[in-house]
Write a protein that holds these residues in place. Sequence first.
Motif, mmCIF file in Angstrom:
data_model
loop_
_atom_site.group_PDB
_atom_site.id
_atom_site.type_symbol
_atom_site.label_atom_id
_atom_site.label_comp_id
_atom_site.label_asym_id
_atom_site.label_seq_id
_atom_site.Cartn_x
_atom_site.Cartn_y
_atom_site.Cartn_z
ATOM 1 N N ARG A 98 0.852 -1.189 0.000
ATOM 2 C CA ARG A 98 0.000 0.000 0.000
ATOM 3 C C ARG A 98 0.893 1.247 0.000
ATOM 4 O O ARG A 98 1.848 1.330 0.754
ATOM 5 N N GLY A 99 0.579 2.159 -0.863
ATOM 6 C CA GLY A 99 1.370 3.378 -0.917
ATOM 7 C C GLY A 99 2.619 3.274 -1.765
ATOM 8 O O GLY A 99 3.421 4.210 -1.801
ATOM 9 N N ALA A 100 2.809 2.153 -2.449
ATOM 10 C CA ALA A 100 3.968 2.022 -3.344
ATOM 11 C C ALA A 100 3.670 2.780 -4.633
ATOM 12 O O ALA A 100 2.937 2.314 -5.486
ATOM 13 N N THR A 101 4.234 3.956 -4.763
ATOM 14 C CA THR A 101 3.954 4.790 -5.929
ATOM 15 C C THR A 101 4.680 4.251 -7.156
ATOM 16 O O THR A 101 5.681 3.532 -7.033
ATOM 17 N N PRO A 102 4.205 4.577 -8.354
ATOM 18 C CA PRO A 102 4.914 4.141 -9.556
ATOM 19 C C PRO A 102 6.376 4.553 -9.573
ATOM 20 O O PRO A 102 7.248 3.764 -9.937
ATOM 21 N N ARG A 103 6.649 5.793 -9.179
ATOM 22 C CA ARG A 103 8.033 6.267 -9.201
ATOM 23 C C ARG A 103 8.897 5.498 -8.203
ATOM 24 O O ARG A 103 10.031 5.135 -8.504
ATOM 25 N N ARG A 104 8.349 5.238 -7.035
ATOM 26 C CA ARG A 104 9.119 4.509 -6.028
ATOM 27 C C ARG A 104 9.393 3.080 -6.488
ATOM 28 O O ARG A 104 10.511 2.574 -6.331
ATOM 29 N N LYS A 142 -3.385 -10.746 2.522
ATOM 30 C CA LYS A 142 -3.926 -9.724 3.423
ATOM 31 C C LYS A 142 -3.147 -8.415 3.368
ATOM 32 O O LYS A 142 -3.703 -7.340 3.581
ATOM 33 N N SER A 143 -1.847 -8.494 3.091
ATOM 34 C CA SER A 143 -1.028 -7.278 3.110
ATOM 35 C C SER A 143 -0.987 -6.571 1.760
ATOM 36 O O SER A 143 -0.369 -5.516 1.635
ATOM 37 N N ALA A 144 -1.628 -7.152 0.757
ATOM 38 C CA ALA A 144 -1.538 -6.597 -0.592
ATOM 39 C C ALA A 144 -2.615 -5.534 -0.824
ATOM 40 O O ALA A 144 -3.725 -5.630 -0.307
ATOM 41 N N ASP A 145 -2.266 -4.550 -1.618
ATOM 42 C CA ASP A 145 -3.184 -3.490 -2.018
ATOM 43 C C ASP A 145 -3.842 -3.903 -3.329
ATOM 44 O O ASP A 145 -3.165 -4.148 -4.328
ATOM 45 N N ASP A 146 -5.161 -3.959 -3.332
ATOM 46 C CA ASP A 146 -5.893 -4.450 -4.500
ATOM 47 C C ASP A 146 -5.659 -3.592 -5.734
ATOM 48 O O ASP A 146 -5.833 -4.064 -6.860
ATOM 49 N N ALA A 182 -2.720 -2.112 -6.423
ATOM 50 C CA ALA A 182 -1.283 -2.004 -6.682
ATOM 51 C C ALA A 182 -0.871 -2.378 -8.107
ATOM 52 O O ALA A 182 0.034 -1.740 -8.662
ATOM 53 N N PRO A 183 -1.463 -3.397 -8.748
ATOM 54 C CA PRO A 183 -1.005 -3.737 -10.099
ATOM 55 C C PRO A 183 -1.120 -2.592 -11.095
ATOM 56 O O PRO A 183 -0.314 -2.497 -12.035
ATOM 57 N N GLY A 184 -2.104 -1.725 -10.908
ATOM 58 C CA GLY A 184 -2.203 -0.566 -11.794
ATOM 59 C C GLY A 184 -0.990 0.332 -11.671
ATOM 60 O O GLY A 184 -0.495 0.874 -12.677
ATOM 61 N N ARG A 185 -0.480 0.487 -10.468
ATOM 62 C CA ARG A 185 0.715 1.302 -10.263
ATOM 63 C C ARG A 185 1.966 0.584 -10.753
ATOM 64 O O ARG A 185 2.930 1.226 -11.188
ATOM 65 N N THR A 186 1.959 -0.746 -10.682
ATOM 66 C CA THR A 186 3.083 -1.508 -11.237
ATOM 67 C C THR A 186 3.214 -1.263 -12.728
ATOM 68 O O THR A 186 4.320 -1.096 -13.255
ATOM 69 N N ILE A 187 2.091 -1.239 -13.416
ATOM 70 C CA ILE A 187 2.112 -0.974 -14.859
ATOM 71 C C ILE A 187 2.682 0.421 -15.131
ATOM 72 O O ILE A 187 3.515 0.613 -16.032
ATOM 73 N N GLN A 188 2.266 1.392 -14.343
ATOM 74 C CA GLN A 188 2.812 2.741 -14.505
ATOM 75 C C GLN A 188 4.313 2.768 -14.217
ATOM 76 O O GLN A 188 5.077 3.470 -14.893
#
Length: 238
Positions: free
Chosen positions: A172-178, A202-206, A208-214
């Motif tokens: 959670r909070g893992a930005t694309p740039r980071r 449980k610890s995953a942000d639903d 997050a994959p969208g930000r991974t693509i970015q």
Amino acid sequence: MIPLATTQSVLAAGAACVAAYFVAPSLSCKAFSRSVWRQTGRPGKLLLTFDDGPDPRYTPALLDLLGEWGVPACFFVVGENAAACPDLIRRMTAEGHEVGIHSYRHENARFRRPSFAGADLEQSLAALRELGAEPRYYRPPWGNCNPFTLYEARARGLETVLWSVMAQDWERGATPRRTAQRLLGRVGSSSIICLHDRSMGKSADDTAPGRTIQALRLALPALQRAGFTFILPEEMAR
């Protein structure tokens, strides 16, 4: 009364059994086993992998991006997710990507009975073959094994592939740039990169994959400018 020395011996034996079943196999898989891939073995050649999918919300956009940059990847899919998205599995294979096994329900083999590994692989193989895929590679969830996992994989002609680079892209909070910065800072000469096109756990942000693509929109061109090229598992070398 049971002598203290006897009690201590029993406890020590029990601890050793617990370690042998629950700890040692995963440690060996992640760090020591020579039969497990953790690097591509080819300088300048990277293997890009994705776990936990497919996901109809994110995987199509990811495939579009990989096609745009001409990057092949290996998708370690969860069997029940694959069964729910047959068109995405067919698209992966049609576009030249590798489809591997990541268990049927994303269960931790470390805490399962001895028969689990074989049954899970059989169910996963059946599901993917039904969709026209013929898996050759396997990645246990979290890289965790029980004493039978690697044997059961080899018995079915599957090679186990782990990773050398993660970017915690599920957080959670893992930005694309980071995430892109983590990738660029951690990739080495022959890295196997592990990312996610679906969030499970449980610890995953639903989302997050969208930000991974970015993040990949930033990282892929930078890696290619740095001289890296991407290969499939069949091109790796010991």
